[in-house]
Design an enzyme around this catalytic site. Structure first.
Site, short mmCIF file in Angstrom:
data_model
loop_
_atom_site.label_atom_id
_atom_site.label_comp_id
_atom_site.label_asym_id
_atom_site.label_seq_id
_atom_site.Cartn_x
_atom_site.Cartn_y
_atom_site.Cartn_z
N SER A 97 0.76 -0.86 -0.09
CA SER A 97 0.28 -0.04 -0.10
C SER A 97 0.32 1.15 0.15
O SER A 97 1.86 1.58 -0.45
CB SER A 97 -1.08 0.24 1.07
OG SER A 97 -2.36 1.07 1.60
N ASP A 226 -9.82 -5.61 -4.00
CA ASP A 226 -8.98 -4.53 -3.68
C ASP A 226 -10.01 -2.99 -3.48
O ASP A 226 -9.92 -2.23 -4.71
CB ASP A 226 -8.03 -4.03 -4.36
CG ASP A 226 -6.88 -2.96 -2.58
OD1 ASP A 226 -7.54 -1.79 -1.84
OD2 ASP A 226 -6.23 -2.72 -2.42
N HIS A 255 -7.59 -5.67 0.17
CA HIS A 255 -6.29 -4.94 0.05
C HIS A 255 -5.21 -5.69 1.24
O HIS A 255 -4.55 -5.23 1.24
CB HIS A 255 -7.18 -3.91 0.92
CG HIS A 255 -5.69 -2.58 0.52
ND1 HIS A 255 -4.85 -2.48 0.02
CD2 HIS A 255 -5.28 -1.80 1.67
CE1 HIS A 255 -3.80 -1.78 -0.60
NE2 HIS A 255 -4.11 -1.29 0.84
#
Length: 275
Positions: A97, A226, A255
């Site tokens: 991320s 996601d 995610h």
């Protein structure tokens, strides 16, 4: 606690597990978490014979909470100082991320002289924000809502965020309250100012130029469900820029796949590193 002190006087906490003479894997965590998000991977890979290192980004976790310089450039420079102060070479960089943005900007600013491979997991590059040149991105309103939720009631917002983060709002999902509490715990360790600044860093940083400088084997791994970093404007665009990048898509994955698909992810990352 184990820390380094950066050139601007900020103390950065890090964990360093496994044999010190083994090949190092350096993990960069997502927002608003800490190095603890990588604990399962650090144990797994240390047991596989690697040296595993993860740090708390400035203003996150146990690192100093600073008022200014919570920027992607500074995150990358902090990572560079960690690598240099520990004198690491042949490093495998793994970023999830926001951490994927940190790793990408590191390559853009510091090159790959110390880097063997890069893995970008559910990562934010090349650009999360919707612009005229990036129509597949998310509108600024989405990030303004994250800012407002974090500022108004950070504790409740972080707890609620776990639902889409781990795909717990999907049919058939098995909700882990422990995982939700751990996310909340890590998030609440950080400083509000730095976490607010970081929203701008992960959403508005443009990584196109950084990605073009990649010249080591690169894994781009993403879930196609996601809900935090949609795959279309991230992984699918990244592999168009990084020459020879390998794209691995987890069908239906969320995610937080490093937790929800932990065993599969660990095995795939191990295969990539050992190739």
């Amino acid at each position: 606690m184990t820390t380094i002190t950066t050139s601007d006087g900020t103390r950065i906490f890090y964990k360093d597990w496994g044999a010190k003479d083994a090949q190092p894997i350096v993990f960069s965590h997502g927002w608003p978490l800490s190095a603890d998000a990588w604990d399962a991977q650090m144990v797994f890979f240390a047991n596989q014979g690697f040296r595993t290192i993860a740090h708390d980004r400035r203003s996150h976790g146990r690192s100093d909470q600073v008022w200014a310089d919570n920027t992607m450039d500074q995150y990358a420079d902090d990572l560079a100082e960690l690598i240099e102060q520990l004198d690491l070479h042949d490093v495998v960089l793994v970023g999830h991320s926001t951490g994927g943005g940190e790793v990408t900007r590191y390559v853009g600013r510091h090159g790959t002289a110390r880097v063997a491979k890069v893995a970008l997991i559910g990562a934010v590059p090349p650009l999360m924000l919707k612009t005229e040149a990036n129509p597949g991105g998310l509108p600024i309103d989405a990030f303004d809502a994250i800012r407002k939720g974090t500022y108004d009631n950070r504790s409740q917002f972080f707890h609620d965020l776990t639902i889409p983060f781990y795909g717990y709002n999907r049919e058939g999902a098995v909700i882990s309250e422990g995982t939700r509490l751990e996310f909340w715990r890590e998030g609440m360790m950080g400083g509000l100012k730095g976490q607010l600044d970081s929203i701008r860093a992960f959403s508005e940083s443009d990584f196109h130029t950084d990605l073009a400088k990649f010249d080591v084997p690169t894994l781009v791994l993403h879930g196609d469900d996601d809900q935090i970093v949609p795959i279309g404007a991230s992984a699918l665009e990244t592999v168009k820029i990084v020459k020879g990048a390998r794209l691995v898509v987890y069908e239906g994955a969320d995610h937080g796949l490093t937790a929800t698909h932990q065993d599969r992810f660990n095995a795939d990352l191990l295969d990539f590193i050992r190739e």
